[in-house]
Design a protein around this motif. Structure first.
Motif, PDB file in Angstrom:
ATOM      1  N   TYR A 298       0.829  -1.206   0.000  1.00 17.92           N
ATOM      2  CA  TYR A 298       0.000   0.000   0.000  1.00 17.92           C
ATOM      3  C   TYR A 298       0.866   1.260   0.000  1.00 17.92           C
ATOM      4  O   TYR A 298       0.493   2.280  -0.608  1.00 17.92           O
ATOM      5  N   ALA A 301       1.987   1.827  -3.459  1.00 17.03           N
ATOM      6  CA  ALA A 301       0.858   2.220  -4.307  1.00 17.03           C
ATOM      7  C   ALA A 301       0.271   3.574  -3.908  1.00 17.03           C
ATOM      8  O   ALA A 301      -0.655   4.064  -4.564  1.00 17.03           O
ATOM      9  N   ARG A 303      -1.510   4.246  -1.168  1.00 14.45           N
ATOM     10  CA  ARG A 303      -2.862   4.056  -0.617  1.00 14.45           C
ATOM     11  C   ARG A 303      -2.871   4.337   0.885  1.00 14.45           C
ATOM     12  O   ARG A 303      -2.972   3.433   1.721  1.00 14.45           O
ATOM     13  N   GLN A 306      -6.021   2.988   2.698  1.00  9.32           N
ATOM     14  CA  GLN A 306      -6.040   1.575   3.059  1.00  9.32           C
ATOM     15  C   GLN A 306      -5.194   1.294   4.304  1.00  9.32           C
ATOM     16  O   GLN A 306      -5.544   0.426   5.113  1.00  9.32           O
ATOM     17  N   ASP A 367      -9.171  -3.057   0.308  1.00  7.14           N
ATOM     18  CA  ASP A 367      -9.209  -3.270  -1.138  1.00  7.14           C
ATOM     19  C   ASP A 367      -7.966  -4.072  -1.541  1.00  7.14           C
ATOM     20  O   ASP A 367      -6.859  -3.550  -1.575  1.00  7.14           O
ATOM     21  N   THR A 368      -8.158  -5.348  -1.836  1.00  9.19           N
ATOM     22  CA  THR A 368      -7.030  -6.233  -2.168  1.00  9.19           C
ATOM     23  C   THR A 368      -7.026  -6.645  -3.638  1.00  9.19           C
ATOM     24  O   THR A 368      -6.250  -7.511  -4.029  1.00  9.19           O
ATOM     25  N   ARG A 369      -7.866  -6.014  -4.457  1.00  8.08           N
ATOM     26  CA  ARG A 369      -7.988  -6.454  -5.853  1.00  8.08           C
ATOM     27  C   ARG A 369      -6.704  -6.240  -6.644  1.00  8.08           C
ATOM     28  O   ARG A 369      -6.384  -7.041  -7.528  1.00  8.08           O
ATOM     29  N   SER A 370      -5.961  -5.192  -6.329  1.00  8.12           N
ATOM     30  CA  SER A 370      -4.760  -4.897  -7.117  1.00  8.12           C
ATOM     31  C   SER A 370      -3.501  -5.547  -6.547  1.00  8.12           C
ATOM     32  O   SER A 370      -2.411  -5.371  -7.089  1.00  8.12           O
ATOM     33  N   LEU A 371      -3.640  -6.313  -5.470  1.00  5.69           N
ATOM     34  CA  LEU A 371      -2.473  -6.913  -4.840  1.00  5.69           C
ATOM     35  C   LEU A 371      -2.105  -8.221  -5.514  1.00  5.69           C
ATOM     36  O   LEU A 371      -2.973  -9.009  -5.902  1.00  5.69           O
ATOM     37  N   ALA A 372      -0.811  -8.471  -5.614  1.00  8.70           N
ATOM     38  CA  ALA A 372      -0.342  -9.742  -6.158  1.00  8.70           C
ATOM     39  C   ALA A 372      -0.598 -10.856  -5.150  1.00  8.70           C
ATOM     40  O   ALA A 372      -0.637 -10.622  -3.936  1.00  8.70           O
ATOM     41  N   GLU A 373      -0.748 -12.080  -5.654  1.00  5.85           N
ATOM     42  CA  GLU A 373      -1.002 -13.227  -4.792  1.00  5.85           C
ATOM     43  C   GLU A 373       0.147 -13.459  -3.814  1.00  5.85           C
ATOM     44  O   GLU A 373      -0.052 -13.962  -2.706  1.00  5.85           O
TER      45      GLU A 373
END
Length: 664
Positions: A298, A301, A303, A306, A367-373
């Motif tokens: 974050y 990014a 954020r 977050q 919001d975890t949609r843009s995070l890599a696995e």
């Protein structure tokens, strides 16, 4: 003979709290002409300056220096270091306390190992245990021996070494600057030694100081430059970088202060962003715990929203540490454990399974949609999940870790969800648990700490439902000593070594009491850890009423021996119970505290009895005291009056009127 050690103590308005520190520095076993104490007063206004001057006037090895107030111990330490004449210097805080033989032991070990820096065993009454003192070492490694957990100045430094490398404390006075001084000493030192078998210093709690983010960032940049100079590229440097990334940059973003400071957190966030972009590449994230990997993502990014959400959502993890077995194998206490990390409301941590991989589940608000696995992947960390068991002396705070065997279990808990639990078995040998030496007399609490893969937490070890093991044994080394497992009101395990008397040993295990009513009598049965061959002194169970009315009942107690090393003995006392009007030696309605009386002493027991309608219940002694009735004495008539509507208010009005019209 020259001065061997200079002790530098910075003080500022300590009041009476510095008495233990001053006394411990002046009463060392080292001869007075071989060490000196330099007190540096930082503009105190509470009279300590005059007191230090009077001490210096009467003792040849004491000096008192006075500075205008700076608000930080850093300048005082530098001034004390410049005035020091000893071969070694030791920095002591005004709330710390040295053991009487600390300087002598540390100096001898430093000379023996030719150490530039010697770390004597430190203990404290707060925070997690210090893992760097599991063993003594003459050649310590910063990473292998966990010296990054000991970035505090209470250590012995060779004065010539500090002068050669021009090491001193920064003028800014922040906690980061203090840690940077110790880290630079570690980097420059040829030999760092650890003295673990003897306690040297008891650390006092330090107040938290407000620190300016940009000043911290500047000090961190300079420290990282030094690390680059003395440590080549590779895993060792990455781990050092990750330590500072974790504790100096990321962890403060999850604090309550950061979440609530809407004015300053934007500036703080931008400072961390710049620091991360310049000094902490993504390759360091693999050394971070999963929550801080998310924070790092974050930060990169941008954020801030977050991170604030995460600071408000993430609650401190707890630990469920159940004792599945507690038995004696000769003088060794064998403990079976089942340990699991839980969240704030006691629910076990659950993780998401995706094929062969295990992932941490972030709070839903994020919001975890843009995070890599890879950010939430904890597969390798779960494989390394472990527990550490240690005992802590209640009075001194000394900690010793115990050997154990353990295995990690994955428990299926719903669709694509698992829990992580660790089962282990530890052996507590009271004759060798203190780094090969016997544990000292006193009470030792048993604690456990777990790393689950996503969280870490620590807790006292508690007994699961069922009877408590109250059997005591005799340890043979260094002499015949009684060792008794004892339990708190919440079932937390401790170990009492050498209880001071037979009566005290019974009181320690008194939460294991049981009662039985039969033919108008109450039979109180207490476990007895160890019954000596003589049977022990004659005992009497004493019960005293709780409330304004003084009531006392007593009954002789019979002690029955058990099987040594296998079954505890027991103490039985019979007390008559009356439902309404009780006689002098009867147990009547109300609450009763309990104690054991012998010819030499009377010891309070850790339970109380509550008699209601002829029935008796056992309660912890701490919870037995109840509020007195506003109607005065606790009789049957007054208990009936408490049930009448408005009775309490009428009594209050009557008392108020009586006091209002009283005349001199």
């Amino acid at each position: 003979m020259g001065v061997k050690v200079s002790v530098i103590v910075n003080v500022h308005n300590p009041g009476d709290t510095a008495d233990a520190c001053i006394r411990s520095a002046l009463e060392q076993t080292m001869p007075a002409d071989t060490y000196e104490v330099i007190f540096v007063d930082d503009g105190s206004t509470d009279g300590i300056a005059e007191r230090l001057d009077s001490i210096a006037a009467t003792r040849a090895n004491v000096r008192a220096l006075h500075l205008p107030h700076t608000g930080s111990p850093m300048r005082g330490r530098n001034v004390g270091l410049a005035a020091a004449a000893g071969d070694y210097v030791y920095f002591l805080g005004q709330h710390d306390r040295l053991e009487r033989d600390a300087l002598e032991r540390m100096h001898d070990r430093a000379v023996e190992t030719d150490a530039d820096v010697l770390i004597g065993r430190l203990v404290r009454d707060y925070g997690p245990p210090m893992t760097a003192f599991e063993r003594s070492t003459a050649r310590a490694d910063v990473l292998r021996d966990r010296l990054l957990t000991l970035l505090i100045p209470q250590q012995l430094y060779r004065r010539a070494f500090l002068e050669e490398h021009e090491l001193g404390f920064p003028a800014s006075g922040s906690r980061m600057g203090e840690q940077a001084f110790v880290m630079r000493a570690y980097l420059h030192a040829k030999v760092i030694a650890v003295l673990a078998e003897h306690v040297c210093c008891h650390l006092g709690e330090r107040p938290r100081a407000e620190e300016e983010p940009r000043a911290i960032a500047g000090e961190l940049h300079a420290l990282l430059d030094d690390i680059d100079t003395y440590v080549g590229e590779g895993r060792q440097r990455d781990r050092m970088y990750a330590h500072w990334f974790r504790y100096a940059a990321l962890r403060p973003l999850l604090t309550e202060r950061f979440a609530e400071s809407s004015v300053d957190r934007g500036v703080h966030f931008r400072v961390v962003q710049e620091l991360t972009a310049r000094r902490f590449p993504e390759q360091l994230d693999r050394y971070l715990p999963v929550q801080l990997r998310l924070v790092a993502a974050y930060v990169r990014a941008g954020r801030l929203d977050q991170i604030v959400l995460m600071a408000n959502c993430v609650r401190r993890a707890g630990l469920r540490a159940d004792l599945t077995e507690a038995r004696w194998d000769a003088h060794v206490l064998v403990l079976g454990l089942s340990v699991e990390v839980v969240d704030g409301d006691g629910t076990p941590d659950r993780y998401r399974v995706d094929g062969e991989r295990v992932h941490w589940v972030p709070p839903r608000a994020l919001d975890t949609r843009s995070l890599a696995e890879e950010v939430t992947d904890i597969t390798d960390a779960v494989e390394r999940a472990r527990i550490e068991l240690y005992v802590r002396h209640v009075e001194t705070g000394v900690v010793h870790f115990l050997p154990l065997t353990q295995q990690v279990e994955r428990i299926q808990d719903g669709r694509r969800r698992i829990r992580v639990r660790v089962r282990g078995e530890a052996r507590l040998d009271v004759t060798s648990a203190a780094l090969g030496e016997p544990l000292k007399p006193g009470q030792w609490e048993v604690h456990v700490r777990m790393y689950s893969g996503a969280n870490q937490a620590r807790s006292r070890v508690r007994s699961s439902e069922g009877p408590l093991n109250c059997l005591g044994v005799l340890a043979q080394r260094p002499r015949m000593r009684l060792v008794v497992p004892c339990w708190s009101d919440r079932g937390e395990l401790s170990l009492a070594i050498e209880p001071r008397s037979f009566t005290q040993s019974i009181a320690l295990v008194s939460p294991g009491v049981s009662v039985k009513q039969l033919d108008g009598n109450l039979y109180v049965v207490l476990p007895v850890p160890y019954v000596p061959p003589s049977g022990g002194p004659p005992l009497e169970l004493v019960l005293r009423g709780i409330g304004r009315r003084e009531r006392e009942a007593s009954a002789p107690a019979l002690v029955e021996a058990g099987v040594p090393g296998r079954i505890a003995g027991q103490l039985v006392a019979k007390v008559p119970v009356k439902r309404l009007v009780a006689g002098a030696d009867d147990l009547g309605p109300g609450g009763w505290t309990c104690s054991l009386r012998s010819p030499d002493e009377e010891v309070g027991l850790r339970f109380a009895l509550e008699v209601r309608r002829g029935r008796v219940e056992v309660r912890p002694a701490s919870a037995a005291l109840r509020q007195r009735s506003p109607l005065g004495r606790d009789t049957a008539l007054h208990r009936l009056g408490r049930r009448l509507p408005g009775a309490r208010h009428l009594v209050r009005w009557a008392r108020a009127g009586r006091h209002r019209y009283l005349k001199e």
